[in-house]
Design a protein around this motif. Structure first.
Motif, PDB file in Angstrom:
ATOM      1  N   LEU A 214       5.595   0.408   7.997  1.00  0.00           N
ATOM      2  CA  LEU A 214       4.246   2.035   7.902  1.00  0.00           C
ATOM      3  C   LEU A 214       5.635   1.947   7.015  1.00  0.00           C
ATOM      4  O   LEU A 214       4.427   2.872   6.504  1.00  0.00           O
ATOM      5  CB  LEU A 214       5.411   2.637   9.199  1.00  0.00           C
ATOM      6  CG  LEU A 214       4.484   3.926   9.591  1.00  0.00           C
ATOM      7  CD1 LEU A 214       3.055   4.185   8.851  1.00  0.00           C
ATOM      8  CD2 LEU A 214       5.120   4.604  11.360  1.00  0.00           C
ATOM      9  N   TRP A 215       6.667   2.082   6.719  1.00  0.00           N
ATOM     10  CA  TRP A 215       7.571   2.619   5.723  1.00  0.00           C
ATOM     11  C   TRP A 215       7.028   2.026   4.311  1.00  0.00           C
ATOM     12  O   TRP A 215       6.665   2.672   3.206  1.00  0.00           O
ATOM     13  CB  TRP A 215       8.603   2.541   5.382  1.00  0.00           C
ATOM     14  CG  TRP A 215       9.464   2.603   4.280  1.00  0.00           C
ATOM     15  CD1 TRP A 215      10.224   1.855   3.414  1.00  0.00           C
ATOM     16  CD2 TRP A 215       9.887   4.538   3.695  1.00  0.00           C
ATOM     17  NE1 TRP A 215      10.691   2.425   2.880  1.00  0.00           N
ATOM     18  CE2 TRP A 215      11.144   4.086   3.015  1.00  0.00           C
ATOM     19  CE3 TRP A 215       9.544   5.760   4.616  1.00  0.00           C
ATOM     20  CZ2 TRP A 215      11.361   5.644   2.310  1.00  0.00           C
ATOM     21  CZ3 TRP A 215       9.993   6.340   3.155  1.00  0.00           C
ATOM     22  CH2 TRP A 215      10.964   6.455   3.009  1.00  0.00           C
ATOM     23  N   SER A 216       6.554   0.989   4.495  1.00  0.00           N
ATOM     24  CA  SER A 216       5.886   0.404   3.170  1.00  0.00           C
ATOM     25  C   SER A 216       4.865   1.155   2.248  1.00  0.00           C
ATOM     26  O   SER A 216       4.004   0.956   1.471  1.00  0.00           O
ATOM     27  CB  SER A 216       5.905  -0.631   3.137  1.00  0.00           C
ATOM     28  OG  SER A 216       5.123  -1.879   1.665  1.00  0.00           O
ATOM     29  N   SER A 217       3.608   1.186   4.008  1.00  0.00           N
ATOM     30  CA  SER A 217       2.836   1.512   3.261  1.00  0.00           C
ATOM     31  C   SER A 217       2.447   3.060   3.453  1.00  0.00           C
ATOM     32  O   SER A 217       1.608   3.435   2.578  1.00  0.00           O
ATOM     33  CB  SER A 217       1.496   1.934   4.903  1.00  0.00           C
ATOM     34  OG  SER A 217       0.817  -0.201   4.813  1.00  0.00           O
TER      35      SER A 217
ATOM     36  N   ASP B 279       4.761 -11.207  -2.209  1.00  0.00           N
ATOM     37  CA  ASP B 279       4.778 -13.023  -1.143  1.00  0.00           C
ATOM     38  C   ASP B 279       5.386 -12.221   0.033  1.00  0.00           C
ATOM     39  O   ASP B 279       5.411 -12.614   1.325  1.00  0.00           O
ATOM     40  CB  ASP B 279       5.468 -13.599  -2.140  1.00  0.00           C
ATOM     41  CG  ASP B 279       4.657 -14.503  -2.352  1.00  0.00           C
ATOM     42  OD1 ASP B 279       3.720 -14.716  -2.776  1.00  0.00           O
ATOM     43  OD2 ASP B 279       5.827 -14.822  -3.949  1.00  0.00           O
ATOM     44  N   ASP B 280       6.244 -10.536  -0.146  1.00  0.00           N
ATOM     45  CA  ASP B 280       8.053 -10.448   0.515  1.00  0.00           C
ATOM     46  C   ASP B 280       5.846  -9.456   1.553  1.00  0.00           C
ATOM     47  O   ASP B 280       6.211  -8.623   1.636  1.00  0.00           O
ATOM     48  CB  ASP B 280       8.686  -9.898   0.167  1.00  0.00           C
ATOM     49  CG  ASP B 280       9.379  -8.866   1.283  1.00  0.00           C
ATOM     50  OD1 ASP B 280       8.645  -9.305   2.990  1.00  0.00           O
ATOM     51  OD2 ASP B 280      10.094  -7.913   1.020  1.00  0.00           O
ATOM     52  N   PRO B 281       5.857  -9.738   3.282  1.00  0.00           N
ATOM     53  CA  PRO B 281       5.457  -9.259   4.046  1.00  0.00           C
ATOM     54  C   PRO B 281       6.020  -7.418   4.373  1.00  0.00           C
ATOM     55  O   PRO B 281       4.545  -6.325   4.268  1.00  0.00           O
ATOM     56  CB  PRO B 281       4.818  -9.248   5.316  1.00  0.00           C
ATOM     57  CG  PRO B 281       5.406 -11.117   4.941  1.00  0.00           C
ATOM     58  CD  PRO B 281       7.058 -10.507   3.604  1.00  0.00           C
ATOM     59  N   ALA B 282       7.062  -7.448   3.806  1.00  0.00           N
ATOM     60  CA  ALA B 282       7.672  -5.611   4.134  1.00  0.00           C
ATOM     61  C   ALA B 282       7.394  -5.034   3.071  1.00  0.00           C
ATOM     62  O   ALA B 282       7.762  -4.043   3.305  1.00  0.00           O
ATOM     63  CB  ALA B 282       9.007  -6.337   4.208  1.00  0.00           C
ATOM     64  N   LYS B 283       7.003  -5.609   1.989  1.00  0.00           N
ATOM     65  CA  LYS B 283       6.417  -4.564   0.693  1.00  0.00           C
ATOM     66  C   LYS B 283       4.705  -4.445   1.102  1.00  0.00           C
ATOM     67  O   LYS B 283       4.521  -4.175  -0.507  1.00  0.00           O
ATOM     68  CB  LYS B 283       6.927  -5.560  -0.690  1.00  0.00           C
ATOM     69  CG  LYS B 283       8.535  -5.596  -0.393  1.00  0.00           C
ATOM     70  CD  LYS B 283       8.921  -5.907  -1.578  1.00  0.00           C
ATOM     71  CE  LYS B 283      10.580  -6.151  -2.180  1.00  0.00           C
ATOM     72  NZ  LYS B 283      11.308  -6.867  -3.153  1.00  0.00           N
ATOM     73  N   ARG B 284       4.145  -5.272   1.182  1.00  0.00           N
ATOM     74  CA  ARG B 284       2.425  -5.528   1.830  1.00  0.00           C
ATOM     75  C   ARG B 284       2.693  -3.367   2.775  1.00  0.00           C
ATOM     76  O   ARG B 284       3.318  -3.347   2.931  1.00  0.00           O
ATOM     77  CB  ARG B 284       1.929  -6.275   2.768  1.00  0.00           C
ATOM     78  CG  ARG B 284       2.411  -7.180   1.040  1.00  0.00           C
ATOM     79  CD  ARG B 284       2.125  -8.863   2.877  1.00  0.00           C
ATOM     80  NE  ARG B 284       1.905  -9.756   1.882  1.00  0.00           N
ATOM     81  CZ  ARG B 284       1.667 -11.359   2.015  1.00  0.00           C
ATOM     82  NH1 ARG B 284       1.082 -11.360   3.668  1.00  0.00           N
ATOM     83  NH2 ARG B 284       2.248 -12.040   1.547  1.00  0.00           N
ATOM     84  N   THR B 285       1.231  -3.435   2.441  1.00  0.00           N
ATOM     85  CA  THR B 285       0.153  -2.640   3.310  1.00  0.00           C
ATOM     86  C   THR B 285       0.494  -2.943   4.875  1.00  0.00           C
ATOM     87  O   THR B 285       0.549  -4.521   4.459  1.00  0.00           O
ATOM     88  CB  THR B 285      -1.283  -2.309   3.276  1.00  0.00           C
ATOM     89  OG1 THR B 285      -1.958  -3.387   2.859  1.00  0.00           O
ATOM     90  CG2 THR B 285      -0.900  -1.810   1.341  1.00  0.00           C
ATOM     91  N   MET B 286       0.492  -2.569   5.696  1.00  0.00           N
ATOM     92  CA  MET B 286       0.148  -2.931   6.765  1.00  0.00           C
ATOM     93  C   MET B 286      -1.484  -3.794   7.319  1.00  0.00           C
ATOM     94  O   MET B 286      -1.059  -5.234   8.345  1.00  0.00           O
ATOM     95  CB  MET B 286      -0.231  -1.438   7.830  1.00  0.00           C
ATOM     96  CG  MET B 286       1.079  -0.734   7.910  1.00  0.00           C
ATOM     97  SD  MET B 286       0.905   0.190   9.726  1.00  0.00           S
ATOM     98  CE  MET B 286       1.692  -0.976  10.670  1.00  0.00           C
ATOM     99  N   ALA B 287      -1.956  -3.625   6.382  1.00  0.00           N
ATOM    100  CA  ALA B 287      -3.234  -4.754   6.480  1.00  0.00           C
ATOM    101  C   ALA B 287      -2.782  -6.086   6.226  1.00  0.00           C
ATOM    102  O   ALA B 287      -3.440  -7.070   7.066  1.00  0.00           O
ATOM    103  CB  ALA B 287      -4.441  -3.563   6.163  1.00  0.00           C
TER     104      ALA B 287
END
Length: 274
Positions: A68-71, A216-224
């Motif tokens: 949520l924070w990343s998005s 590559d890092d899921p924590a830096k992606r959008t939620m989708a």
């Protein structure tokens, strides 16, 4: 009168059918998410014992707070900048109409024909050359550029309908172009800007392709985009995967429900002006 009543009834029946067709996938996801973890539900069968804890488990397993924070960071990087640039460009193309504006308009129209899938490979190599791979900038910068054709066309369509008499009266009072934009046209453009912001917010939140290819890092992606990593870990757990999908969809549904009146009002205002 009888014919009119039949047409009205038929229209309502069609709307109800379309609404049910639209809601059916969400209902299917919701019912499936309540089954026991690790099972393979069949159809829309309601479970004997609904497992509401699946949503909490999916929230913790996917680390939804980090996503949520990343998005939100990506949204703050894309939406305000894209809306500002599109509003300035739309004002210039739709109201000021300088020399060559017709050519620029055609270029933006051509930009609407470019699919994300067709330019993802050049984007990958460009982000790699810039050293931005696996950073949020690899999502923010391309999205700003990719949203520009639609966003500029949206704002141009609004400014084209603005009466020239307003600008002429302001010019006679000594207003500069900047004052004309910020003090007169910006307040009148709030419906168009707000509806564009809603659209860009929803599209950015649901962006999947750029997120999984460039980061590559899921924590830096959008939620989708992070759903791809979640699916890789829990792809065989259908109920948990459905619960995670619903959690990712929930913020966009809330935003649309909260601002739907403004969005519809902006669309109606544009249709009435047109």
């Amino acid at each position: 009168m009888i014919v009119h009543a039949r047409e009205k009834l038929m229209g309502r029946v069609i709307l109800v059918i379309l609404m049910l067709i639209t809601l059916l996938p969400f209902i299917s996801l919701f019912v499936t998410a309540l089954h026991s973890p690790g099972t393979y539900p069949r159809g829309l069968e309601w479970p004997e014992t609904p497992h509401w804890e699946n949503f909490a488990l999916a929230f913790q397993s996917a680390d939804m707070l980090a996503l949520l924070w990343s998005s939100m960071l990506i949204e703050l990087g894309v939406v305000p900048i894209a809306v500002l640039i599109a509003t300035l460009a739309g004002f210039a193309l739709g109201h000021l109409r300088p020399t060559g504006s017709g050519i620029v308009f055609i270029v933006f129209l051509l930009g609407l024909t470019l699919p994300f899938e067709g330019i993802i490979t050049p984007l990958y190599y460009q982000m790699r050359e810039l050293g931005l791979l696996n950073t949020r900038w690899a999502i923010v910068l391309p999205l700003i550029g990719l949203f520009m054709p639609f966003a500029v066309m949206w704002m141009r369509a609004h400014f084209v309908t603005m009466p020239q008499e307003l600008s002429e009266a302001a010019r006679m009072d000594g207003a500069t172009t900047a004052q004309l934009f910020w003090r007169i046209h910006m307040p009148l453009s709030v419906p168009a800007i707000s509806s564009l912001s809603i659209l860009l917010f929803l599209w950015t939140w649901n962006q999947f392709l750029l997120a999984i290819v460039l980061v590559d890092d899921p924590a830096k992606r959008t939620m989708a985009g992070a759903l791809g990593a979640f699916q890789g870990r829990y792809g065989t757990d259908i109920p948990l995967l459905c619960a995670g999908s619903l959690l990712i969809l929930t913020p966009t549904l809330i935003v649309f429900l909260v601002f739907q009146r403004k969005f519809v009002a902006a669309l109606m205002q544009g249709s009435l002006k047109g």
